[in-house]
Design a protein around this motif. Structure first.
Motif, PDB file in Angstrom:
ATOM      1  N   ASP A 298      54.658  53.274  33.750  1.00 24.49           N
ATOM      2  CA  ASP A 298      55.912  53.720  34.340  1.00 24.49           C
ATOM      3  C   ASP A 298      57.065  53.047  33.607  1.00 24.49           C
ATOM      4  O   ASP A 298      56.911  51.945  33.053  1.00 24.49           O
ATOM      5  CB  ASP A 298      55.962  53.351  35.829  1.00 24.49           C
ATOM      6  CG  ASP A 298      54.855  54.018  36.618  1.00 24.49           C
ATOM      7  OD1 ASP A 298      54.535  55.181  36.310  1.00 24.49           O
ATOM      8  OD2 ASP A 298      54.300  53.353  37.528  1.00 24.49           O
ATOM      9  N   PRO A 299      58.223  53.667  33.581  1.00 23.67           N
ATOM     10  CA  PRO A 299      59.371  53.036  32.900  1.00 23.67           C
ATOM     11  C   PRO A 299      59.690  51.671  33.503  1.00 23.67           C
ATOM     12  O   PRO A 299      59.692  51.498  34.729  1.00 23.67           O
ATOM     13  CB  PRO A 299      60.514  54.029  33.153  1.00 23.67           C
ATOM     14  CG  PRO A 299      59.837  55.326  33.439  1.00 23.67           C
ATOM     15  CD  PRO A 299      58.561  54.984  34.140  1.00 23.67           C
ATOM     16  N   VAL A 300      59.955  50.702  32.628  1.00 20.74           N
ATOM     17  CA  VAL A 300      60.351  49.369  33.076  1.00 20.74           C
ATOM     18  C   VAL A 300      61.882  49.350  33.155  1.00 20.74           C
ATOM     19  O   VAL A 300      62.563  49.529  32.145  1.00 20.74           O
ATOM     20  CB  VAL A 300      59.849  48.276  32.105  1.00 20.74           C
ATOM     21  CG1 VAL A 300      60.316  46.901  32.563  1.00 20.74           C
ATOM     22  CG2 VAL A 300      58.334  48.321  31.998  1.00 20.74           C
ATOM     23  N   ILE A 301      62.397  49.158  34.359  1.00 22.50           N
ATOM     24  CA  ILE A 301      63.851  49.213  34.533  1.00 22.50           C
ATOM     25  C   ILE A 301      64.449  47.841  34.842  1.00 22.50           C
ATOM     26  O   ILE A 301      65.661  47.694  34.939  1.00 22.50           O
ATOM     27  CB  ILE A 301      64.224  50.211  35.646  1.00 22.50           C
ATOM     28  CG1 ILE A 301      63.554  49.821  36.960  1.00 22.50           C
ATOM     29  CG2 ILE A 301      63.844  51.639  35.238  1.00 22.50           C
ATOM     30  CD1 ILE A 301      63.958  50.702  38.135  1.00 22.50           C
ATOM     31  N   ASN A 302      63.573  46.829  34.982  1.00 26.51           N
ATOM     32  CA  ASN A 302      64.062  45.484  35.263  1.00 26.51           C
ATOM     33  C   ASN A 302      64.675  44.905  33.979  1.00 26.51           C
ATOM     34  O   ASN A 302      63.966  44.605  33.016  1.00 26.51           O
ATOM     35  CB  ASN A 302      62.902  44.612  35.751  1.00 26.51           C
ATOM     36  CG  ASN A 302      63.358  43.244  36.215  1.00 26.51           C
ATOM     37  OD1 ASN A 302      64.099  42.567  35.520  1.00 26.51           O
ATOM     38  ND2 ASN A 302      62.894  42.836  37.392  1.00 26.51           N
ATOM     39  N   GLU A 303      65.982  44.750  33.976  1.00 29.32           N
ATOM     40  CA  GLU A 303      66.680  44.306  32.769  1.00 29.32           C
ATOM     41  C   GLU A 303      66.247  42.902  32.344  1.00 29.32           C
ATOM     42  O   GLU A 303      66.167  42.607  31.145  1.00 29.32           O
ATOM     43  CB  GLU A 303      68.199  44.343  32.996  1.00 29.32           C
ATOM     44  CG  GLU A 303      68.764  45.740  33.181  1.00 29.32           C
ATOM     45  CD  GLU A 303      68.628  46.593  31.926  1.00 29.32           C
ATOM     46  OE1 GLU A 303      68.578  46.019  30.821  1.00 29.32           O
ATOM     47  OE2 GLU A 303      68.572  47.823  32.054  1.00 29.32           O
ATOM     48  N   ALA A 304      65.964  42.034  33.298  1.00 30.84           N
ATOM     49  CA  ALA A 304      65.543  40.668  32.959  1.00 30.84           C
ATOM     50  C   ALA A 304      64.200  40.697  32.241  1.00 30.84           C
ATOM     51  O   ALA A 304      64.000  39.990  31.245  1.00 30.84           O
ATOM     52  CB  ALA A 304      65.452  39.819  34.226  1.00 30.84           C
ATOM     53  N   TYR A 305      63.268  41.542  32.719  1.00 31.61           N
ATOM     54  CA  TYR A 305      61.965  41.658  32.060  1.00 31.61           C
ATOM     55  C   TYR A 305      62.129  42.173  30.630  1.00 31.61           C
ATOM     56  O   TYR A 305      61.496  41.672  29.698  1.00 31.61           O
ATOM     57  CB  TYR A 305      61.057  42.606  32.848  1.00 31.61           C
ATOM     58  CG  TYR A 305      60.376  41.988  34.052  1.00 31.61           C
ATOM     59  CD1 TYR A 305      60.650  40.695  34.450  1.00 31.61           C
ATOM     60  CD2 TYR A 305      59.449  42.715  34.792  1.00 31.61           C
ATOM     61  CE1 TYR A 305      60.039  40.126  35.554  1.00 31.61           C
ATOM     62  CE2 TYR A 305      58.818  42.164  35.900  1.00 31.61           C
ATOM     63  CZ  TYR A 305      59.118  40.867  36.276  1.00 31.61           C
ATOM     64  OH  TYR A 305      58.503  40.307  37.356  1.00 31.61           O
TER      65      TYR A 305
END
Length: 370
Positions: A298-305
């Motif tokens: 799934d798309p990773v949307i967590n900017e910190a990650y």
């Protein structure tokens, strides 16, 4: 007579675990004849093998060039599978000693053809340079170990973020296993796995000879996707499925982490599974099947990650650059050592010995025909 086909592989590699050897995989245990070359740097071992290989290719024999990971222009060995003949560089870091001396293994000591007194005159310099090579490789392997740690970090983010869908991935593995093996006969013999590298970390950077291995196969499955999306796991699962059916396979291990398998050739099915990513990107051709493991993510949307992943990849690349720089410096020092041997070699005698060895191989080839 048509020229034989050749492939290039690496029997050993500079990895995160130090020098990793698959030298015992160059030829099967039932080999007819193994020539083990001994002698110092610069005595002509690689040239000895290469010239014999070229003549055998011209005579129509298929041949494997086993390349040196620490010297891009050098060979660690050659193998003629149809004759059961191999020739190996038996010196450090991949020392090879005869297992069946006389019956199968034959030592060719090119040190028989040097002026030892002349070489001993440079003893101090040779010892100092050898010590420096050891120091340089120690640092290279430290950086490769660090590179693996940062690549592990990169690979962890799809799992840590919850983006990797294990159920979707398992379904992909099952579907692909069915597609490849459905309707194919189970073989009665014991499965055989051979292990090599198609890519190596060399003085010139990461070098891949993958295309020489897979181009001539009838079918290629090309696995695309980012690091950490299960590609090497997919290859390993399909290898297990092939071996459970009794097939012969060659596993090509990751140049950085030899615990992982990047590519697989299933010889009995004339097909390859290819992990296509730098430095061994493989462009699809007509008839190739492309599998994208990003369909399991799934798309990773967590900017910190995403920022952490990018930083880890940057550190990985910096460590790789440093490691390659140290390996390159070690190669240049090794070239200096060769300069202390070459003037004291009797290359005419070595050429005569090479002709004698070639004739022995050709006699064996004629015996195979009959």
């Amino acid at each position: 007579m048509s020229r034989g086909r050749s492939i290039k592989v690496f029997p050993g590699g500079n990895t995160a675990r130090g020098f990793h050897s698959f030298y015992d995989q160059i030829i099967n245990k039932d080999a007819a004849h193994i020539f083990i070359l001994k002698g110092g740097p610069g005595v002509g071992k690689s040239t000895f093998m290469r010239k014999i290989a070229e003549i055998l290719l011209e005579r129509g024999h298929d041949l494997e060039f086993h390349c040196c990971s620490s010297d891009n222009g050098s060979l660690d060995g050659i193998c003629v599978p149809s004759l059961g003949v191999a020739m190996l560089d038996g010196t450090a870091p991949h020392v090879v000693d005869p297992k069946n001396p006389g019956a199968v293994d034959e030592i060719i000591n090119l040190g028989d053809h040097w002026n030892q007194q002349g070489i001993r005159g440079n003893k101090k310099e040779i010892l100092s340079l050898n010590k420096e090579i050891g120091r340089l490789f120690k640092h290279a392997y430290s950086y490769l170990s660090a590179a693996k740690l940062f690549l592990d970090e990169v690979e962890s983010y799809y799992t840590e973020s919850g983006a990797f869908n294990l159920g979707t991935f398992n379904r992909l593995v099952i579907d692909l296993t069915h597609e490849i093996f459905s309707g194919k006969a189970m073989l009665n013999g014991s499965p055989r796995v051979r292990r090599l590298f198609a890519t190596a970390i060399t003085p010139d950077g990461s070098v891949s000879h993958l295309e020489t291995v897979v181009d001539s196969l009838g079918k290629r499955y090309i696995i695309e996707g980012d690091d950490g999306t299960g590609k090497t796991i997919l290859v390993s699962r399909l290898m297990e499925a092939a071996m459970a059916r009794g097939y012969r396979v060659t596993a090509f291990h990751c140049a950085l982490n030899p615990d992982h398998i990047d590519h697989l050739v299933i010889h009995d099915l004339d097909l390859a599974l290819i992990n296509s990513i730098e430095p061994h990107v493989y462009r699809p051709r007509n008839g190739d099947r492309v599998i994208d493991t990003m369909t399991c993510v799934d798309p990773v949307i967590n900017e910190a990650y995403l920022a952490e992943k990018g930083a880890a990849r940057g550190m990985y690349r910096q460590c790789m650059e440093q490691a390659i720089a140290f390996i390159g410096r070690a190669k240049r020092v090794h070239d200096e050592i060769e300069g202390y041997y070459i003037p004291f070699m009797d290359f005419e005698a070595i050429n005569a010995r090479r002709e004698k060895t070639l004739n022995k191989i050709l006699e064996q080839a004629d015996a195979y025909k009959h």
